[in-house]
Enzyme design. Structure first.
Site, PDB file in Angstrom:
ATOM      1  N   ASP A 203       0.885  -1.166   0.000  1.00 47.96           N
ATOM      2  CA  ASP A 203       0.000   0.000   0.000  1.00 47.96           C
ATOM      3  C   ASP A 203       0.920   1.212   0.000  1.00 47.96           C
ATOM      4  OD1 ASP A 203      -1.629   2.133   0.633  1.00 47.96           O
ATOM      5  OD2 ASP A 203      -2.255   1.369   2.597  1.00 47.96           O
TER       6      ASP A 203
ATOM      7  N   LYS B 204       2.788  11.386  -3.140  1.00 39.61           N
ATOM      8  CA  LYS B 204       1.793  10.679  -3.960  1.00 39.61           C
ATOM      9  C   LYS B 204       0.844  11.660  -4.660  1.00 39.61           C
ATOM     10  CE  LYS B 204      -1.702   7.051  -3.335  1.00 39.61           C
ATOM     11  NZ  LYS B 204      -2.146   6.043  -2.376  1.00 39.61           N
TER      12      LYS B 204
ATOM     13  N   GLU C 132      -7.332   0.470  -4.448  1.00 37.71           N
ATOM     14  CA  GLU C 132      -7.305   0.336  -2.996  1.00 37.71           C
ATOM     15  C   GLU C 132      -8.603  -0.250  -2.409  1.00 37.71           C
ATOM     16  OE1 GLU C 132      -6.083   4.302  -1.999  1.00 37.71           O
ATOM     17  OE2 GLU C 132      -4.039   3.931  -2.679  1.00 37.71           O
TER      18      GLU C 132
ATOM     19  N   ASP D  88     -13.276   4.883   1.977  1.00 33.11           N
ATOM     20  CA  ASP D  88     -11.839   4.966   2.231  1.00 33.11           C
ATOM     21  C   ASP D  88     -11.393   6.420   2.312  1.00 33.11           C
ATOM     22  OD1 ASP D  88      -9.104   4.979   2.184  1.00 33.11           O
ATOM     23  OD2 ASP D  88      -8.877   3.668   0.460  1.00 33.11           O
TER      24      ASP D  88
END
Ligand code: AMP
Length: 625
Positions: A8, A71, A170, A193
């Protein structure tokens, strides 16, 4: 063959996991830490960069040499990044269409390179854990990542010395980690999420042991970082109020405030109040304040509420009501916040385990929200290595993909929420006589006008020039299992092909995703108008062209009144075309439609003459007259 690990690669934290004797587990580093902050510190130009917890500690002291939240910049070009996003403590540049780079000690680093350092640390930890080299990985990305961002992630893996066996979304990984593959057939699951930098809401359906993503909606730039920023701004205003200090110009102090703000936010998931203490911001001034959970909620409620629209949209895309869901799972560290749990429970009509309110299925919080994605990636890795063969994952494409057609309109080839891998194609032709080639402009997005969508790349295919409408070009889009798009254009006559994988962001010309998604909702009405105007305009132009060529061929056989009528109708169309607003590029649609019909009506005698002439020529050619 090397073991495949699941990774992850998060905005805030990254984790690696594996399945050991059938049990998924997070791989700890030598110090026993299971979570690696996605932070990299560059001590100087020659020594090895430091990754993780140690780098977090330098963040306050060396804010210009410590990179975090990289990211957010993966696979994006300079001109897609807002001034607000550029407000990081390290120097980041990216001009126009160029990719973003971070400059530290006079050296330029791409986001892929920086991410590869995080991945290399996870790889090294895994090697330590297994006592053998690890060269293969499954890496997760937010469902909203586009091709450029997925490719950048793959590249980061390769730079770290990993073969990236699969890039998976994800939420799909999270559902696997929650073991939801064991639910009864046709169970529906919502995955909420909310991590450090991204938000996704996906709805999955289980069909005979196979997960299918029914819909996905989210925001690549909404996360816990935004909540931190609200707390930071609040603290800064308190500091200015108390001491007149302006810390916005002192990155070191600002980084300390940011750290304290995040810590307070986390504390308030557990306690109803917490003390924020930042000693010696100057030699005379220390900050001390007690923040309550109520105040935090007041400061951040609107950000959290922004996720509601995505939840509702996802439900509506999947044609479901909240009652149709069997499970709602929470993923991402930020979902530990009580206000988020309350709100999710309310949206999906489920029971909140914190308060036992609600009457639907209970919110599933059985897994650590921060570990679920890595564990799911490890399970997927196990599937790929052949140890868990009865599980197959299907994802969907989050945004429509298509190409630009006549008049600058978007022609969708693969609609959003199509299950991938997928392949779809369409035939296109030319709009102009003897055009030698065709530009294939690949787009991603939900807007009607090409220019309002995300541009993924463009290339040309050449063919034998022929009258308009004669050349035929087949365009095929294929999205592979990693969600990466390959575009193929084929000249049907000669079979000549151009095959283009849609690659790095640097070659791409586009608007940013979030803006586009939001604008597609905000501008739905204008978009419909734009499409109608462009289509009516194309019709007007075609009719004008045909009328002018008819007039020069047979106009002299018409009566002066007929000619006058046609001239007037032409002038009228031309004047209506001028109603196009230079800003919105939309004109008076109804008037143009009426003008088209008027020209059609008064050119009927001309059309008859043109037809008679064509017939005569044909009969002559065949020697019949
Ligand atoms: P993730 O991307 O899943 O690692 O989530 C990281 C985000 O979760 C960061 O914004 C953290 O500040 C936030 N977070 C982690 N733990 C908590 C907590 N206990 N309460 C609230 N937010 C948290």
């Amino acid at each position: 063959m090397s073991k495949i690990i699941g990774i992850d690669l998060g905005t805030t934290n990254s984790l690696a996991a594996t399945v050991d004797s059938g049990i998924p587990l997070v791989i700890a580093d030598t110090a026993g830490r299971r979570i690696t902050p996605s932070v990299v510190y560059f001590p100087n130009e020659s020594s090895t960069p430091i990754v993780g917890e140690e780098a977090v500690r330098t963040r306050a002291l060396k804010p210009k040499e410590t990179v975090y939240s990289i990211k957010r910049f993966m696979g994006r070009r300079g001109n897609e990044i807002s001034a607000e996003e550029m407000l990081v403590t390290y120097p980041i540049t990216g001009k126009g269409h160029e990719g973003v780079t971070v400059e530290i000690h006079g050296q330029f680093h791409t986001p892929e390179e920086i991410s590869s350092l995080i991945l290399a640390k996870l790889k090294a930890d895994a090697e330590q854990f297994f006592g053998e080299p690890v060269t293969r990985a499954v890496i997760t990305v937010p469902a909203y990542f586009n091709d450029a961002q997925r490719n950048a992630t793959r590249k980061a893996g390769e730079l770290a010395g990993l073969t990236v066996e699969r890039i998976i979304n994800e939420p799909t990984a999270a559902a696997l980690a929650y073991g939801l593959n064991k639910l009864k057939d046709r169970s529906r699951i919502a995955v909420y999420d909310f991590g450090g930098g991204t938000f996704d809401l996906s709805i999955l359906e289980l069909n005979k042991g196979v997960f299918q993503v029914l819909s996905t909606h989210g925001d690549t730039r909404l996360g816990g970082d935004d909540l931190d920023k609200r707390v930071v701004d609040f603290i800064l205003s308190k500091i200015t109020e108390e001491s007149k200090l302006d810390l916005t110009k002192t990155p070191e102090q600002l980084a300390r405030v940011r750290e304290a703000a995040e810590l307070a936010k986390k504390q308030l998931s557990k306690y109803t109040q917490t003390r924020i203490s930042i000693p010696f911001l100057t030699s005379e001034y220390s900050f001390d304040y007690t923040l309550t959970r109520d105040k935090l909620e007041e400061l951040t409620r609107d950000i959290i509420l922004r996720t509601r629209a995505h939840c509702l949209q996802s439900l509506s895309d999947a044609h479901l009501q909240p009652e149709d869901l069997d499970q709602v799972i929470l993923v991402g560290g930020q979902t530990r916040m009580p206000l988020i749990r309350q709100m999710v429970a309310k949206i999906f009509h489920c029971k909140n385990p914190d308060s036992s309110e609600g009457n639907g299925p209970e919110l599933n919080t059985s897994q650590h929200p921060d570990e679920a994605i890595a564990l799911g990636a490890a399970i997927q890795a196990e599937v790929l290595s052949g140890s868990l063969s009865n599980l197959l994952l299907l994802d969907v494409t989050p945004l429509s993909l298509g190409i630009e057609t006549f008049g600058g309109l978007m022609n969708v080839i693969i609609p959003r929420n199509t299950t991938i891998p997928t392949k779809a194609g369409e035939l296109f032709t030319t709009a102009v006589d003897y055009q030698p080639d065709m530009l294939i402009h690949v787009l991603q997005g939900e807007r009607e006008r090409a220019a309002d969508n995300w541009s993924l790349g463009r290339f040309t295919i050449s063919f034998e020039p022929a009258p308009k409408g004669v050349p035929r070009v087949g365009v095929q889009f294929e999205i592979d299992a990693d969600g990466i798009l390959h575009v193929l254009a084929r000249d049907v006559k000669t079979g000549k092909e151009v095959n283009v994988p849609i690659k790095s962001t640097i070659d791409v010309k586009d608007e940013d995703v979030k803006k586009m998604v939001q604008e597609s909702i905000d501008h739905a009405r204008d978009d419909v108008k734009a499409r109608q105007w462009i289509e009516t305009k194309i019709r007007a132009r075609d009719t004008l062209l045909a009328t002018r060529s008819g007039m020069s061929a047979c106009g002299n056989q018409l009566s002066p009144e007929q000619r006058e009528k046609i001239e007037a109708a032409i002038k009228h169309i031309e004047s209506v075309l001028e109603t196009e607003d230079p800003l919105t590029k939309i004109g008076d649609i109804l008037k143009l439609k009426a003008a088209n019909t008027a020209l059609d009506n008064c050119t009927r005698p001309l059309a008859d003459l043109v037809m008679d002439k064509a017939m005569e020529e044909l009969l002559k050619k065949r020697g019949l007259i």
